[in-house]
Design a protein around this motif. Structure first.
Motif, PDB file in Angstrom:
ATOM      1  N   LEU A 156       0.846  -1.196   0.000  1.00  0.00           N
ATOM      2  CA  LEU A 156       0.000   0.000   0.000  1.00  0.00           C
ATOM      3  C   LEU A 156       0.884   1.248   0.000  1.00  0.00           C
ATOM      4  O   LEU A 156       0.652   2.186  -0.774  1.00  0.00           O
ATOM      5  CB  LEU A 156      -0.937   0.007   1.212  1.00  0.00           C
ATOM      6  N   VAL A 157       1.897   1.268   0.848  1.00  0.00           N
ATOM      7  CA  VAL A 157       2.806   2.419   0.915  1.00  0.00           C
ATOM      8  C   VAL A 157       3.492   2.625  -0.437  1.00  0.00           C
ATOM      9  O   VAL A 157       3.583   3.754  -0.924  1.00  0.00           O
ATOM     10  CB  VAL A 157       3.823   2.260   2.067  1.00  0.00           C
ATOM     11  N   GLU A 158       3.936   1.543  -1.068  1.00  0.00           N
ATOM     12  CA  GLU A 158       4.575   1.659  -2.383  1.00  0.00           C
ATOM     13  C   GLU A 158       3.620   2.279  -3.402  1.00  0.00           C
ATOM     14  O   GLU A 158       4.010   3.139  -4.188  1.00  0.00           O
ATOM     15  CB  GLU A 158       5.028   0.283  -2.888  1.00  0.00           C
ATOM     16  N   GLU A 171      -1.407  10.466  -6.630  1.00  0.00           N
ATOM     17  CA  GLU A 171      -1.771  11.869  -6.392  1.00  0.00           C
ATOM     18  C   GLU A 171      -1.993  12.130  -4.899  1.00  0.00           C
ATOM     19  O   GLU A 171      -1.923  13.264  -4.447  1.00  0.00           O
ATOM     20  CB  GLU A 171      -3.063  12.211  -7.138  1.00  0.00           C
ATOM     21  N   ALA A 172      -2.308  11.091  -4.152  1.00  0.00           N
ATOM     22  CA  ALA A 172      -2.627  11.224  -2.729  1.00  0.00           C
ATOM     23  C   ALA A 172      -1.370  11.390  -1.854  1.00  0.00           C
ATOM     24  O   ALA A 172      -1.469  11.745  -0.691  1.00  0.00           O
ATOM     25  CB  ALA A 172      -3.418  10.007  -2.253  1.00  0.00           C
ATOM     26  N   PHE A 173      -0.200  11.146  -2.431  1.00  0.00           N
ATOM     27  CA  PHE A 173       1.045  11.160  -1.664  1.00  0.00           C
ATOM     28  C   PHE A 173       1.491  12.582  -1.348  1.00  0.00           C
ATOM     29  O   PHE A 173       1.488  13.467  -2.205  1.00  0.00           O
ATOM     30  CB  PHE A 173       2.144  10.435  -2.448  1.00  0.00           C
ATOM     31  N   ILE A 174       1.887  12.792  -0.102  1.00  0.00           N
ATOM     32  CA  ILE A 174       2.430  14.060   0.365  1.00  0.00           C
ATOM     33  C   ILE A 174       3.803  13.734   0.969  1.00  0.00           C
ATOM     34  O   ILE A 174       3.878  13.167   2.061  1.00  0.00           O
ATOM     35  CB  ILE A 174       1.521  14.695   1.441  1.00  0.00           C
ATOM     36  N   SER A 196      -1.875  10.278   3.924  1.00  0.00           N
ATOM     37  CA  SER A 196      -2.122  10.581   2.515  1.00  0.00           C
ATOM     38  C   SER A 196      -3.483  11.248   2.363  1.00  0.00           C
ATOM     39  O   SER A 196      -4.343  11.158   3.239  1.00  0.00           O
ATOM     40  CB  SER A 196      -2.012   9.314   1.660  1.00  0.00           C
ATOM     41  N   LYS A 197      -3.660  11.903   1.227  1.00  0.00           N
ATOM     42  CA  LYS A 197      -4.888  12.657   0.980  1.00  0.00           C
ATOM     43  C   LYS A 197      -6.090  11.724   0.812  1.00  0.00           C
ATOM     44  O   LYS A 197      -5.983  10.662   0.196  1.00  0.00           O
ATOM     45  CB  LYS A 197      -4.758  13.478  -0.301  1.00  0.00           C
ATOM     46  N   ALA A 215      -5.676  10.436   5.464  1.00  0.00           N
ATOM     47  CA  ALA A 215      -5.738   9.085   6.009  1.00  0.00           C
ATOM     48  C   ALA A 215      -4.420   8.822   6.719  1.00  0.00           C
ATOM     49  O   ALA A 215      -3.356   9.117   6.182  1.00  0.00           O
ATOM     50  CB  ALA A 215      -5.906   8.064   4.888  1.00  0.00           C
ATOM     51  N   LEU A 216      -4.478   8.284   7.933  1.00  0.00           N
ATOM     52  CA  LEU A 216      -3.275   7.821   8.623  1.00  0.00           C
ATOM     53  C   LEU A 216      -3.234   6.318   8.383  1.00  0.00           C
ATOM     54  O   LEU A 216      -4.049   5.581   8.905  1.00  0.00           O
ATOM     55  CB  LEU A 216      -3.359   8.115  10.120  1.00  0.00           C
TER      56      LEU A 216
END
Length: 176
Positions: A37-39, A45-48, A68-69, A83-84
């Motif tokens: 999931l992390v990969e 687009e949700a990655f910060i 993530s968004k 989301a955490l």
């Protein structure tokens, strides 16, 4: 025990993958695929980048957290949130406050980036100590069937959830 928190970088990806795998391998309520999931989220687009944080001890990565968004959507409006998922600590370092440091540090960074709330699916006895409350209190629903006591949200700023209700819309990477 001097733990350093910092933003994850590309050189950390392999260590973080292994860390997440080890952190969740004995978790009963896990599909044991959090590392994938992390990969996926890193490429989305949700990655910060600022909200992918590692904890280091003596130069070794012992913990990781990712925010993530996501969105909360009702028939009238869409509200941004985070989301955490997941928070991971190597088994031999669990219970030493590293997860707490990651969560609190992540909240501060998220707030500084302008985010007002964080949603998670997690253990009902762990997350309330950080201020997480049940989503149902705010009439916020998950898009899948999970126990209400595991669906939680926190306001990072006062009254951030005032007037907000709806269904959580996770990035598609959560369902691949």
């Amino acid at each position: 025990m001097e733990v350093t928190l910092r933003q994850e970088n590309k050189n950390d990806f392999e260590s973080v993958f292994q860390l997440i795998e080890k952190a969740f391998e004995k978790e009963e309520y896990s599909d044991h695929k959090e590392q994938f999931l992390v990969e996926r989220l890193r490429k989305s687009e949700a990655f910060i980048p600022e909200l992918s944080i590692v904890a280091e001890l003596d130069g070794k990565i012992v913990g990781h957290i990712l925010f993530s968004k996501l969105q909360i959507k009702n028939e009238y409006q869409t509200f941004p949130s985070l989301a955490l998922a997941p928070v991971s600590v190597l088994p031999e370092f669990q219970g030493k406050g590293i997860g707490s440091k990651l969560i609190l540090h992540g909240h501060e960074i998220a707030k500084s980036l302008g985010y007002n709330s964080v949603i998670l699916l997690g253990h009902q006895d762990y997350y309330p100590r950080f201020g997480y409350e049940l989503c149902e209190k705010y009439n916020i629903k998950m898009p899948f069937d999970v126990p209400a006591e595991n669906c939680m949200i926190i306001e990072l700023t006062e009254n951030a959830l005032s007037g907000i209700s709806g269904e959580v819309v996770y990035p598609s990477e959560f369902f691949e």
